[in-house]
Write a protein that holds these residues in place. Structure first.
Motif, PDB file in Angstrom:
ATOM      1  N   ARG A 161       3.402  67.305   1.087  1.00  0.00           N
ATOM      2  CA  ARG A 161       2.955  66.709  -0.169  1.00  0.00           C
ATOM      3  C   ARG A 161       1.513  67.095  -0.450  1.00  0.00           C
ATOM      4  O   ARG A 161       0.629  66.879   0.373  1.00  0.00           O
ATOM      5  CB  ARG A 161       3.107  65.181  -0.096  1.00  0.00           C
TER       6      ARG A 161
ATOM      7  N   ALA B 101      -1.984  65.332   0.694  1.00  0.00           N
ATOM      8  CA  ALA B 101      -1.852  64.649   1.983  1.00  0.00           C
ATOM      9  C   ALA B 101      -2.458  65.519   3.078  1.00  0.00           C
ATOM     10  O   ALA B 101      -2.639  66.726   2.909  1.00  0.00           O
ATOM     11  CB  ALA B 101      -0.383  64.359   2.280  1.00  0.00           C
ATOM     12  N   SER B 102      -2.767  64.907   4.206  1.00  0.00           N
ATOM     13  CA  SER B 102      -3.386  65.627   5.318  1.00  0.00           C
ATOM     14  C   SER B 102      -2.408  66.637   5.922  1.00  0.00           C
ATOM     15  O   SER B 102      -1.357  66.255   6.451  1.00  0.00           O
ATOM     16  CB  SER B 102      -3.837  64.638   6.395  1.00  0.00           C
TER      17      SER B 102
ATOM     18  N   TRP C  37       0.451  66.264   9.045  1.00  0.00           N
ATOM     19  CA  TRP C  37       1.819  66.758   8.863  1.00  0.00           C
ATOM     20  C   TRP C  37       2.209  67.688  10.004  1.00  0.00           C
ATOM     21  O   TRP C  37       3.289  67.562  10.580  1.00  0.00           O
ATOM     22  CB  TRP C  37       1.917  67.471   7.516  1.00  0.00           C
TER      23      TRP C  37
ATOM     24  N   ARG D 295       0.240  58.017  10.752  1.00  0.00           N
ATOM     25  CA  ARG D 295       1.261  58.880  10.162  1.00  0.00           C
ATOM     26  C   ARG D 295       1.936  59.735  11.226  1.00  0.00           C
ATOM     27  O   ARG D 295       3.152  59.932  11.205  1.00  0.00           O
ATOM     28  CB  ARG D 295       0.624  59.774   9.099  1.00  0.00           C
TER      29      ARG D 295
END
Length: 203
Positions: free
Chosen positions: A82, A85-86, A90, A167
């Motif tokens: 995305r 986002a980081s 991810w 996350r």
């Protein structure tokens, strides 16, 4: 490797001049087939991916396999990242999942005895651990539950933010991750604290 994208005849082209491109720019270019853009991403995050794989598996051969798997999966699924986002989080999520799958496939416990090499890496990240107290710290780290040790390694050893770490480990609230980290630090604190000096010895 620093660089930027410039627009030439309506096409984004990688240039080695100028400020470094953002992760999102590189991801978009790599998803369109720009191999050099993906190489830049690899160079940017290869150390983080390797470190997490090794900290989880404690085996260089297994870690190398997981690193390769991580980058292959990332390349194959760049469209799933995305924008905004980081990217680091991810990639580390992919790496963590691949590492844990390997542990399960090998029927190994997630909690693996710490070795001297891992202890040295962790001690280097925690300056308060000196040579005299390193054994106590090593044992305290080994006694941590897996969630607490994982939070400690991600935040205090690898330098992730609590949001990134949450996350990566798959918890919805960063506060949950911070609670795990607080418990880890509380359990480890006695092993790094200066030993108390008795009044007799102080006089």
């Amino acid at each position: 490797m620093g660089g930027r994208f410039v627009r030439t005849a309506g096409t984004d082209v990688w240039s080695t001049e100028g400020p470094g491109a953002s992760d999102d720019e590189l991801v978009r270019a790599a998803a369109r087939g720009d191999a050099e853009a993906f190489t830049v991403l690899y160079r940017r995050y290869r150390t983080d991916v390797w470190q997490l794989a090794w900290l989880t598996l404690r085996d260089h051969h297994d870690a190398e396999d997981v690193v390769q798997e991580t980058w292959l999966k990332a390349h194959r699924h760049l469209d799933r990242h995305r924008a905004g986002a980081s990217l680091r989080a991810w990639l580390l999520t992919i790496c963590r999942n691949a590492s844990r799958d390997r542990l399960r496939a090998a029927r190994r416990r997630d909690t693996v005895a710490l070795d001297d090499e891992l202890a040295a890496v962790v001690a280097a990240a925690v300056p308060e651990v000196d040579r005299e107290r390193s054994i106590d710290f090593h044992r305290a780290l080994e006694r941590l539950g897996e969630p607490e040790r994982e939070a400690f390694l991600l935040v205090d050893v690898m330098g992730c933010t609590s949001d990134e770490a949450a996350r990566i480990v798959g918890v919805r609230a960063a506060s949950t991750l911070r609670s795990r980290l607080a418990r880890a630090r509380a359990e480890l604190e006695p092993s790094v604290a200066e030993p108390a000096v008795s009044p007799e010895r102080a006089s």
